[in-house]
Design an enzyme around this catalytic site. Structure first.
Site, mmCIF file in Angstrom:
data_model
loop_
_atom_site.group_PDB
_atom_site.id
_atom_site.type_symbol
_atom_site.label_atom_id
_atom_site.label_comp_id
_atom_site.label_asym_id
_atom_site.label_seq_id
_atom_site.Cartn_x
_atom_site.Cartn_y
_atom_site.Cartn_z
ATOM 1 N N TRP A 4 43.710 83.638 -53.406
ATOM 2 C CA TRP A 4 43.285 83.015 -52.783
ATOM 3 C C TRP A 4 41.737 83.584 -52.697
ATOM 4 C CZ3 TRP A 4 39.710 86.580 -50.811
ATOM 5 C CH2 TRP A 4 40.416 88.128 -50.619
ATOM 6 N N ASN A 5 41.047 83.698 -53.833
ATOM 7 C CA ASN A 5 39.554 84.054 -53.780
ATOM 8 C C ASN A 5 38.939 82.965 -54.790
ATOM 9 O OD1 ASN A 5 40.630 85.156 -56.102
ATOM 10 N ND2 ASN A 5 39.066 86.483 -56.329
ATOM 11 N N LYS A 13 52.626 78.462 -57.810
ATOM 12 C CA LYS A 13 52.568 79.343 -56.136
ATOM 13 C C LYS A 13 51.106 78.999 -55.689
ATOM 14 C CE LYS A 13 53.555 82.635 -54.427
ATOM 15 N NZ LYS A 13 52.136 82.151 -52.823
ATOM 16 N N PRO A 14 50.277 78.536 -55.537
ATOM 17 C CA PRO A 14 48.719 79.001 -54.894
ATOM 18 C C PRO A 14 49.340 79.889 -53.767
ATOM 19 C CG PRO A 14 49.466 77.007 -54.145
ATOM 20 C CD PRO A 14 50.472 77.213 -54.509
ATOM 21 N N ALA A 15 48.060 80.900 -53.247
ATOM 22 C CA ALA A 15 47.879 82.056 -52.074
ATOM 23 C C ALA A 15 48.607 81.076 -51.119
ATOM 24 C CB ALA A 15 47.416 83.006 -52.525
ATOM 25 N N SER A 16 49.089 82.201 -50.230
ATOM 26 C CA SER A 16 49.321 81.303 -48.398
ATOM 27 C C SER A 16 48.318 81.198 -47.408
ATOM 28 C CB SER A 16 50.513 82.002 -48.087
ATOM 29 O OG SER A 16 51.511 82.359 -48.544
ATOM 30 N N GLY A 20 46.546 87.989 -59.667
ATOM 31 C CA GLY A 20 46.508 88.647 -58.340
ATOM 32 C C GLY A 20 45.999 90.182 -58.277
ATOM 33 N N SER A 21 46.893 91.113 -57.937
ATOM 34 C CA SER A 21 46.320 92.766 -57.337
ATOM 35 C C SER A 21 47.043 93.010 -58.840
ATOM 36 C CB SER A 21 46.934 93.025 -55.883
ATOM 37 O OG SER A 21 48.127 92.836 -56.604
ATOM 38 N N GLU A 43 45.899 88.288 -65.424
ATOM 39 C CA GLU A 43 45.259 88.348 -64.914
ATOM 40 C C GLU A 43 44.867 89.435 -63.452
ATOM 41 O OE1 GLU A 43 42.955 87.113 -66.683
ATOM 42 O OE2 GLU A 43 42.982 86.598 -67.630
ATOM 43 N N LEU A 44 44.476 90.461 -63.704
ATOM 44 C CA LEU A 44 44.869 91.225 -62.445
ATOM 45 C C LEU A 44 43.939 92.248 -61.625
ATOM 46 C CD1 LEU A 44 48.318 93.412 -64.193
ATOM 47 C CD2 LEU A 44 47.919 91.103 -62.406
ATOM 48 N N CYS A 102 37.305 89.394 -58.713
ATOM 49 C CA CYS A 102 37.993 90.678 -59.647
ATOM 50 C C CYS A 102 36.893 90.693 -60.332
ATOM 51 C CB CYS A 102 38.756 90.202 -60.394
ATOM 52 S SG CYS A 102 38.586 88.033 -61.498
ATOM 53 N N GLU A 145 39.466 98.569 -55.822
ATOM 54 C CA GLU A 145 38.488 97.646 -55.630
ATOM 55 C C GLU A 145 38.055 97.101 -54.071
ATOM 56 O OE1 GLU A 145 41.531 94.286 -56.579
ATOM 57 O OE2 GLU A 145 39.364 93.552 -57.968
HETATM 58 P P1 NAP Z 1 47.938 89.406 -54.453
HETATM 59 O O1 NAP Z 1 48.410 89.983 -53.111
HETATM 60 O O2 NAP Z 1 48.339 90.126 -55.325
HETATM 61 O O3 NAP Z 1 48.494 88.028 -54.499
HETATM 62 C C1 NAP Z 1 48.289 87.127 -55.317
HETATM 63 C C2 NAP Z 1 49.790 86.342 -55.816
HETATM 64 O O4 NAP Z 1 50.705 86.630 -55.587
HETATM 65 C C3 NAP Z 1 49.634 85.229 -54.070
HETATM 66 O O5 NAP Z 1 49.784 83.967 -54.904
HETATM 67 C C4 NAP Z 1 50.575 85.472 -53.053
HETATM 68 O O6 NAP Z 1 51.574 85.126 -52.739
HETATM 69 C C5 NAP Z 1 51.696 86.105 -54.868
HETATM 70 N N1 NAP Z 1 52.735 87.170 -54.368
HETATM 71 C C6 NAP Z 1 52.423 88.378 -53.434
HETATM 72 N N2 NAP Z 1 53.565 89.128 -53.828
HETATM 73 C C7 NAP Z 1 54.148 88.860 -54.407
HETATM 74 C C8 NAP Z 1 56.109 89.162 -54.673
HETATM 75 N N3 NAP Z 1 56.032 89.787 -54.642
HETATM 76 N N4 NAP Z 1 55.671 87.940 -55.962
HETATM 77 C C9 NAP Z 1 55.197 86.899 -56.308
HETATM 78 N N5 NAP Z 1 54.113 86.301 -55.616
HETATM 79 C C10 NAP Z 1 53.706 87.376 -54.984
HETATM 80 O O7 NAP Z 1 46.560 89.501 -54.529
HETATM 81 P P2 NAP Z 1 45.352 88.702 -53.785
HETATM 82 O O8 NAP Z 1 45.184 90.149 -52.479
HETATM 83 O O9 NAP Z 1 45.692 87.123 -53.030
HETATM 84 O O10 NAP Z 1 43.565 88.345 -54.245
HETATM 85 C C11 NAP Z 1 43.302 89.215 -55.278
HETATM 86 C C12 NAP Z 1 43.479 90.408 -55.902
HETATM 87 O O11 NAP Z 1 43.694 89.221 -57.056
HETATM 88 C C13 NAP Z 1 42.615 90.963 -57.032
HETATM 89 O O12 NAP Z 1 43.053 92.417 -56.537
HETATM 90 C C14 NAP Z 1 41.578 90.356 -57.710
HETATM 91 O O13 NAP Z 1 41.211 91.037 -58.626
HETATM 92 C C15 NAP Z 1 43.003 89.834 -58.451
HETATM 93 N N6 NAP Z 1 42.117 89.168 -59.465
HETATM 94 C C16 NAP Z 1 42.209 89.234 -60.576
HETATM 95 C C17 NAP Z 1 41.472 87.766 -61.200
HETATM 96 C C18 NAP Z 1 41.733 87.935 -62.722
HETATM 97 O O14 NAP Z 1 41.325 86.818 -63.689
HETATM 98 N N7 NAP Z 1 41.728 89.293 -63.111
HETATM 99 C C19 NAP Z 1 41.606 86.894 -60.579
HETATM 100 C C20 NAP Z 1 41.065 86.835 -59.195
HETATM 101 C C21 NAP Z 1 41.730 87.420 -58.742
HETATM 102 P P3 NAP Z 1 51.272 85.325 -50.731
HETATM 103 O O15 NAP Z 1 49.396 84.864 -51.216
HETATM 104 O O16 NAP Z 1 52.211 84.006 -49.994
HETATM 105 O O17 NAP Z 1 51.026 86.578 -50.699
#
Ligand code: NAP
Length: 492
Positions: free
Chosen positions: A165-166, A188-191, A242-243, A264-265, A298, A395
């Site tokens: 979502w960020n 699949k974008p963030a909810s 994502g995370s 990309e975590l 991130c 983080e």
């Molecule tokens: P997140 O909770 O890991 O969610 C990311 C995406 O994964 C969302 O679309 C989420 O969907 C989906 N998701 C959640 N649980 C899942 C599952 N069990 N199976 C498949 N998909 C699933 O991360 P966030 O809180 O949205 O984003 C913040 C994180 O992203 C931070 O750790 C940040 O550092 C990281 N990030 C990394 C980068 C990079 O380039 N390295 C860039 C930006 C952000 P829902 O929204 O529906 O839960």
């Protein structure tokens, strides 16, 4: 979906401009979810529900649509694919203000950050339009002399793309190279922030992306829906941002089917200021590295290590700048620090700040949850943050700058590397040789030397250690993630 009427006007009620999604975007059509369920999207500035989007329970139709479109897109000449991608860049650039307003609305980030995000996201289409016509193979003689070695780079196949979502527009970092390589995708974008993804899907269609080449689905049940997609033998690629926790789960799921993964975590970036740094430049850089997206990035500076000789001047300079930031809804053009994405995010930031204070950190400004509606947290500077504070290892993802003092180069390198993450790091010094020496020793995929920002579509973005696998952008790197090398041995 027409979003051209969405404008930024401080006096207007933004809710009247919300583009309600007409459905999941599958095969070039807008479809409701099978059981009619919806996910509510909340404005983080007001906590008001601003839209309801479909909640998919299955993604089989999206995989089928991507499969139907695969052969046609793969066989579309690279020049034609390139022109369509270029058109996506042009349309995003023309509609930058509208898209930025939408991003600010659903994510909360300040408009100036949202404008930067749109420009950056659009650049991935321009860059990959240029890459699409430069995919070349290899040709050589085998060392034995027995045959020629021909290497052809082919599209990897159907790609599942999952984004956070960020940066709601950042899916272009995946979509543009995938399309340039000749792949079809399901996003699949963030909810929390689906509206930008749906608005962009409509824009891609207008730019000439054929039906089924890009599909967008939203779901409140991402685990099972993603698992079902990965279990479909036609899906050959997972690209996730994502995370680290969810990344690990997805890697395990992809391993069952031996699917190529780009990850990309999370990050935990050190921001190092040496005694000989240009103080004003270091402060400018710290404000960008810490406060872009109000710290929800991130690559955000998560640990600020400042050498003893410059420490007090830096801490006071940062306090003044952080305390002066204007807090408010992202859509207000005066805002410099918008709300966090959710109440849960605010609670996490507060937990980390209170933990650091309990362990001896001093609060120079901010440090307490803001009263009232909206998920706001004030810009905060802490000094004397000890190495055992939770925020030194997790983080923060918010507008909190934790400063620690250090004495020498070896000590700060050891502290910078004392983390499971390795995404981004920042170094400020006037001694370029020293900066380069430190950059080579810091375990990080990216280093910004005397800069507060490193992201560039022309450079490889990505991390080492638990921060990920693979790269996005860069010369050949980003597009290579969406291609397979096919080797043909030829006797002539
Ligand atoms: P997140 O909770 O890991 O969610 C990311 C995406 O994964 C969302 O679309 C989420 O969907 C989906 N998701 C959640 N649980 C899942 C599952 N069990 N199976 C498949 N998909 C699933 O991360 P966030 O809180 O949205 O984003 C913040 C994180 O992203 C931070 O750790 C940040 O550092 C990281 N990030 C990394 C980068 C990079 O380039 N390295 C860039 C930006 C952000 P829902 O929204 O529906 O839960």
């Amino acid at each position: 979906m027409n979003i051209s009427h969405l404008t930024v006007d401080q006096d207007s009620d933004m809710s009247e401009y919300i583009p309600f999604s007409q459905g999941l975007y599958i095969g070039g059509k807008w479809r409701p979810s099978s059981d009619g369920r919806v996910i509510e999207v909340v404005d983080p500035s007001t906590e008001a529900v601003i839209a309801a989007i479909p909640d998919a329970t299955l993604a089989a139709a999206a995989v089928e649509a991507a499969a139907q479109a695969a052969a046609g897109w793969r066989e579309t000449p690279p020049r034609k694919r390139s022109e369509i991608l270029r058109r996506c860049f042009e349309l995003m650039t023309e509609r930058a203000e509208t898209l930025a307003a939408l991003i600010s609305l659903e994510n909360g980030k300040a408009l100036r950050d949202a404008r930067g995000e749109v420009a950056y996201a659009a650049e991935f289409f321009r860059w990959n339009a240029e890459e699409a016509v430069r995919i070349s193979g290899e040709f050589g003689l085998a060392p034995s002399g027995a045959n020629r070695i021909v290497v052809d780079f082919q599209p990897i196949g159907i790609c599942v793309l999952i984004t956070p979502w960020n940066f709601p527009a950042m899916a272009t970092r995946k979509i543009a190279p995938a399309l340039a390589a000749g792949c079809t995708v399901i996003l699949k974008p963030a909810s929390e922030t689906p509206l930008t993804a749906y608005a962009l899907a409509a824009l891609y269609e207008e730019a000439g992306v054929p039906p089924g080449v890009v599909n967008v689905i939203t779901t409140s049940n991402p685990g099972p829906v993603t698992a079902a997609m990965l279990a479909d033998a036609r899906v050959r690629k997972l690209s996730f941002t994502g995370s680290t926790g969810i990344g690990r789960l997805l890697l395990a799921e992809a391993a069952k089917h031996v699917i190529s993964c780009s990850m990309e975590l999370g990050g935990n970036a050190p921001f190092i200021v040496l005694d000989d740094a240009d103080l004003e430049a270091a402060l400018d850089g710290a404000m960008i590295a810490k406060m872009r997206n109000a710290g929800e990035a991130c690559t955000a500076a998560n640990r600020l290590y400042v050498q003893a000789g410059i420490h007090d001047a830096f801490a006071e300079g940062l306090r003044k700048r952080m305390a002066a930031l204007a807090i408010g809804p992202g859509t207000d053009s005066e805002t410099e620090c918008g709300p966090m994405i959710t109440r849960k995010a605010v609670d996490k930031i507060d937990r980390l700040v209170q933990d650091a204070v309990a362990r001896g950190a001093k609060v120079l400004c901010g440090g307490a949850v803001a009263e009232g509606r909206g998920f706001f947290y004030p810009p905060t500077v802490l000094s004397d943050v000890p190495a055992d504070a939770a925020m030194a290892h997790e983080e923060i993802f918010g507008p909190v700058a934790p400063i620690s003092r250090f004495e020498d180069e070896a000590e700060v390198i050891a502290r910078a590397n004392d983390t499971e993450y390795g995404l981004a790091a920042y170094i400020y010094t006037r001694d370029l040789a020293k900066g380069m020496r430190m950059a080579s020793k810091i375990e990080s995929g990216m280093i910004a030397l005397n800069r507060g920002l490193m992201s560039d579509p022309a450079a490889p973005f990505g991390g080492v250690k638990q921060s990920g696998l693979g790269r996005e952008g860069g010369q050949k790197h980003g597009i290579a993630e969406f291609m397979e090398a096919k080797y043909i041995a030829v006797t002539i």
